[in-house]
Design a protein around this motif. Structure first.
Motif, PDB file in Angstrom:
ATOM      1  N   HIS A  54      -5.921  -0.212  -1.971  1.00 19.64           N
ATOM      2  CA  HIS A  54      -5.354  -1.091  -2.982  1.00 19.64           C
ATOM      3  C   HIS A  54      -5.316  -2.549  -2.524  1.00 19.64           C
ATOM      4  CE1 HIS A  54      -3.580   2.914  -3.961  1.00 19.64           C
ATOM      5  NE2 HIS A  54      -3.888   2.534  -5.185  1.00 19.64           N
ATOM      6  N   SER A  55      -5.982  -2.857  -1.426  1.00 21.45           N
ATOM      7  CA  SER A  55      -5.881  -4.190  -0.826  1.00 21.45           C
ATOM      8  C   SER A  55      -7.194  -4.953  -0.940  1.00 21.45           C
ATOM      9  CB  SER A  55      -5.483  -4.067   0.644  1.00 21.45           C
ATOM     10  OG  SER A  55      -5.205  -5.329   1.194  1.00 21.45           O
ATOM     11  N   GLY A  73      -5.916  -0.520   3.208  1.00 22.80           N
ATOM     12  CA  GLY A  73      -6.056   0.649   2.361  1.00 22.80           C
ATOM     13  C   GLY A  73      -6.736   0.323   1.050  1.00 22.80           C
ATOM     14  N   GLU A 130       0.834  -1.201   0.000  1.00 23.16           N
ATOM     15  CA  GLU A 130       0.000   0.000   0.000  1.00 23.16           C
ATOM     16  C   GLU A 130       0.874   1.258   0.000  1.00 23.16           C
ATOM     17  OE1 GLU A 130      -3.488   1.934  -0.408  1.00 23.16           O
ATOM     18  OE2 GLU A 130      -3.376  -0.252  -0.182  1.00 23.16           O
TER      19      GLU A 130
END
Length: 393
Positions: free
Chosen positions: A135-136, A133, A111
């Motif tokens: 992007h996870s 976050g 992240e």
């Protein structure tokens, strides 16, 4: 899940020819040693099956997927180092350990670098936007859905009316299973279900005698015990419950799928858990049974548990999003993933949104263990998705 005898296989030599610099790197910051290997290695092997398929079909965006790895050693501090290691090797996607607690250090490294991370099979809502976050992601199904599934299924299909909740407080996964159970109890209690007691223990407790004494002190044995636990402490807890003469249905999340541990509890019966697919050769979807055969051919061993399957799914959905984005740019790929609604996969549909990078409902198979033999007996989808506020409580 039992350790696989075969090591993770590498991409085969029969792949199409690619230019040396024409590649997309996928990094596995996962456990190749320590207790988490039993969870991570099988799911990693499944991910490699899908990568192999994609490469044999011409690659991703016309490029070969190249795999790099770093061992977390089942340690949080080593997990952060492993994440940085695969990022240094050019990873566009960082695949991290099954459990949130052990996978998050590597995911947080991804992240910070602006890269996508996918948990192999984590089932805490924190394994995504809420904990790591934007992007996870995780391709598995939230632990809360497992607890909710077992409560509603037992009430509707096994006529269970009285429940005792026993929580192993060790991991976020265990807490999530019991959170989902609690949420569903709020739905079925007005229909006649009753929580007659609740208790906690720690995974490494040598004895749960005090908790068992409180169960046995109830006026009547509960119809079901919702046990929210995982290895390695689960075997001891179950043995002690049965040795005390408590014959109630034992419900658990998916963490105990597999037959590798059952010899430690001879002739265990009346034990139930939800699974995403069956490793026992009796999955109602023939394509799952076909995958199991492919997995064995590649690795030399049968799938060890339901936690094999999310590894395959995560590569599948990520690769689809990359193709649709026509790029490995993290933000563009995230945007495509968040458009997926009931996206077909081999192990059931997957949905991601801008609020939730996880599954808050799913069709589960119900596996029963009878005289030490697990088998699929039913399937169940909870009556409504678990809302985000309940997941975050």
């Amino acid at each position: 899940m039992r350790l696989l005898a075969a090591a993770a296989f590498t991409v085969s030599a029969s792949l199409p020819a690619f230019a040396a610099d024409d590649k997309i790197v996928v990094g596995f910051a996962t456990a190749a040693s320590g207790f988490m290997q039993a969870y991570d290695q099988p799911a990693t092997d499944a991910a490699l099956v899908r990568i192999d398929e994609i490469n044999k079909a011409g690659g991703l965006l016309g490029k070969k997927i190249e795999v790099v790895k770093a061992d977390t050693k089942s340690d949080r501090a080593e997990g952060a180092k492993a994440g940085l290691s695969v990022l240094d090797q050019g990873a566009e996607l960082v695949v991290v350990s099954c459990d949130y607690d052990f996978g998050s250090p590597a995911a947080l490294a991804a992240e910070a670098a602006g890269k996508i991370s996918f948990f192999l099979c984590a089932e805490s809502v924190k394994a995504g936007i809420q904990g790591v976050g934007p992007h996870s992601f995780s391709a598995s199904v939230l632990a809360a859905v497992q607890g909710a599934t077992m409560a509603e299924w037992a009430f509707n299909k096994k006529n269970a009316k009285t429940y005792y909740r026993l929580l192993d407080t060790w991991t976020e996964y265990n807490k999530g299973v019991c959170d989902g159970f609690d949420w569903m109890m709020g739905k079925i209690e007005p229909k006649g279900a009753k929580l007659v007691g609740k208790d906690t223990f720690k995974n490494d407790d040598a004895s749960i005698a005090a908790q068992i004494t409180r169960i046995k002190a109830l006026p009547k044995e509960p119809d079901a015990i919702m046990l929210c636990t995982m290895m390695p402490g689960a075997v001891s807890a179950i043995k002690q419950i049965r040795a005390a003469g408590i014959n109630s249905m034992i419900l658990n999340g998916s963490a105990l799928d597999g037959s590798y541990w059952l010899s430690a509890v001879p002739d265990l019966s009346n034990f139930y858990q939800p699974v995403q697919g069956s490793i026992y050769g009796d999955d109602p979807n023939p394509e799952v049974n076909k995958f199991n055969a492919t997995f064995k051919a590649k690795t030399g061993a049968d799938p060890s548990s339901t936690y094999v399957y999310p590894g395959y799914i995560l590569i599948d959905v990520w690769a689809k999003a990359v193709e649709r984005a026509k790029s490995t740019d993290a933000d563009k790929v995230v945007a495509e993933l968040e458009k997926m609604k009931n996206e077909p996969t081999l192990f059931g549909p997957r949905t991601f949104t801008s609020e939730l990078h996880h599954q808050n409902t799913a069709k589960y198979l119900i596996a029963e263990t009878t005289k030490g033999k697990p088998h699929v007996i039913d399937s169940w989808t909870i009556s409504e998705p678990i809302p985000l506020d309940a997941l975050m409580k």
